[in-house]
Design an enzyme around this catalytic site. Structure first.
Site, PDB file in Angstrom:
ATOM      1  N   HIS A  63       6.534   4.325  37.552  1.00  0.00           N
ATOM      2  CA  HIS A  63       6.635   3.631  38.847  1.00  0.00           C
ATOM      3  C   HIS A  63       5.413   3.834  39.728  1.00  0.00           C
ATOM      4  O   HIS A  63       5.237   3.114  40.707  1.00  0.00           O
ATOM      5  CB  HIS A  63       7.946   3.991  39.573  1.00  0.00           C
ATOM      6  CG  HIS A  63       7.939   5.291  40.319  1.00  0.00           C
ATOM      7  ND1 HIS A  63       8.460   6.454  39.796  1.00  0.00           N
ATOM      8  CD2 HIS A  63       7.483   5.609  41.551  1.00  0.00           C
ATOM      9  CE1 HIS A  63       8.331   7.422  40.698  1.00  0.00           C
ATOM     10  NE2 HIS A  63       7.737   6.936  41.766  1.00  0.00           N
ATOM     11  N   ASP A 109      10.621   6.533  32.887  1.00  0.00           N
ATOM     12  CA  ASP A 109       9.662   6.547  33.998  1.00  0.00           C
ATOM     13  C   ASP A 109       8.460   7.418  33.662  1.00  0.00           C
ATOM     14  O   ASP A 109       8.278   8.505  34.214  1.00  0.00           O
ATOM     15  CB  ASP A 109      10.367   7.014  35.276  1.00  0.00           C
ATOM     16  CG  ASP A 109       9.528   6.759  36.516  1.00  0.00           C
ATOM     17  OD1 ASP A 109       8.518   6.026  36.411  1.00  0.00           O
ATOM     18  OD2 ASP A 109       9.884   7.293  37.582  1.00  0.00           O
ATOM     19  N   SER A 200       5.753  11.922  43.354  1.00  0.00           N
ATOM     20  CA  SER A 200       6.031  11.192  42.115  1.00  0.00           C
ATOM     21  C   SER A 200       4.870  11.242  41.144  1.00  0.00           C
ATOM     22  O   SER A 200       3.707  11.208  41.552  1.00  0.00           O
ATOM     23  CB  SER A 200       6.297   9.721  42.417  1.00  0.00           C
ATOM     24  OG  SER A 200       7.617   9.572  42.816  1.00  0.00           O
ATOM     25  N   GLY A 201       5.210  11.307  39.860  1.00  0.00           N
ATOM     26  CA  GLY A 201       4.178  11.321  38.829  1.00  0.00           C
ATOM     27  C   GLY A 201       3.660  12.717  38.552  1.00  0.00           C
ATOM     28  O   GLY A 201       3.046  12.957  37.522  1.00  0.00           O
TER      29      GLY A 201
HETATM   30  N1  ARG Z   1      10.086   8.419  44.111  1.00  0.00           N
HETATM   31  C1  ARG Z   1       9.381   9.430  44.860  1.00  0.00           C
HETATM   32  C2  ARG Z   1       7.908   9.103  44.904  1.00  0.00           C
HETATM   33  O1  ARG Z   1       7.576   7.953  44.758  1.00  0.00           O
HETATM   34  C3  ARG Z   1       9.673  10.795  44.358  1.00  0.00           C
HETATM   35  C4  ARG Z   1      11.019  11.193  44.749  1.00  0.00           C
HETATM   36  C5  ARG Z   1      11.420  12.514  44.269  1.00  0.00           C
HETATM   37  N2  ARG Z   1      12.575  12.823  45.029  1.00  0.00           N
HETATM   38  C6  ARG Z   1      13.212  13.973  44.982  1.00  0.00           C
HETATM   39  N3  ARG Z   1      14.195  14.166  45.783  1.00  0.00           N
HETATM   40  N4  ARG Z   1      12.848  14.904  44.147  1.00  0.00           N
HETATM   41  O2  ARG Z   1       7.064   9.892  45.267  1.00  0.00           O
END
Ligand code: ARG
Length: 237
Positions: A63, A109, A200-201
């Site tokens: 993503h 993902d 993320s990532g």
């Molecule tokens: N989707 C989020 C991002 O784009 C990361 C979310 C992780 N969330 C969590 N509660 N650990 O950075």
């Protein structure tokens, strides 16, 4: 309003958590995580993390890159403080996303980026035994993301937090969409320590190996609401 938000955050933060990166600390030893990279726009804005798994290969979340032109993504390595210009930078030459990826809560993902220029940093080995995903195993997650769910002020300093892996049955109870092939969860029942937006990532490291990739969650660090990570071993060997 600001005062009210601050109060709410303090009330839900358990005693063992420090009031930053949702329970983490600053990484100040550059040798600790040589493989850690930031994904940035050409403006320098950091939007995701990643890990070198080869001199020209970066593992990150699908993503983070899906739908973006490879050349619009810059990868920055060897730089703990994003206000500096230390380390190396390379644009992405091309990337691969797992076939059938659609959205983080449906799994798959993960993406592998190929850099235009190699980076001179030690890569992170990939987890090789299913035992790393046992409930209770503690991993370390790294990122430049938010330090609280409602905090839009990110730190330019790399942070890390140690978080226990949650047993798959417990995670399935927290999230109807949980898929034990594609994901695992990490968090404390009482919350307080978690990855968050813009982490993320980034890598979740168990015993010095890449076991997970920051993928999704509901809010950040909420009780009984763990962070969900890509189960890297399913996709990379
Ligand atoms: N989707 C989020 C991002 O784009 C990361 C979310 C992780 N969330 C969590 N509660 N650990 O950075």
């Amino acid at each position: 309003m600001a005062a009210l938000l601050a109060l709410i955050v303090i009330t839900v933060t358990p005693a063992h958590a420090e009031p930053r990166i949702v329970g983490g600390v600053v990484v100040d030893n550059p040798d600790e995580a040589p493989w850690m990279v930031a994904l940035t726009l050409s403006s320098g804005y950091q939007f995701c993390g990643g890990a070198l798994v080869g001199s020209k290969l970066v593992a990150t979340a699908a993503h983070c890159v899906y739908g973006r032109a490879p050349g619009s993504i810059s990868v920055v390595g060897g730089r703990l403080d994003l206000r500096t210009d230390g380390g190396s930078t390379s644009v992405v030459a091309k990337y691969q996303v797992v076939e059938g990826y659609s959205t983080p809560s449906r799994g798959k993902d993960i993406a592998l980026l190929t850099l235009a220029e190699p980076m001179p940093y030690a890569p992170l080995p990939v987890a090789a035994t299913a035992g790393v995903y046992a409930g209770g195993n503690v991993g370390v997650v790294y990122g430049w993301g938010r330090q609280a769910e409602n905090d839009t002020n990110k730190s330019p300093l790399l942070h890390k937090a140690s978080i226990p892996i949650m047993a798959d049955e417990q995670c399935a109870a927290a999230y109807a969409r949980f898929d034990a092939q594609a994901m695992f969860c990490a968090g404390y029942p009482e919350g307080g320590v978690d990855s968050c937006v813009d982490d993320s990532g980034g890598p979740f490291v168990v015993d010095g190996r890449l076991a997970g990739i920051v993928s999704w969650g509901i809010g950040c660090a909420r009780p009984n609401t763990p962070g969900v990570y890509t189960r890297v071993m399913t996709y990379l060997t």
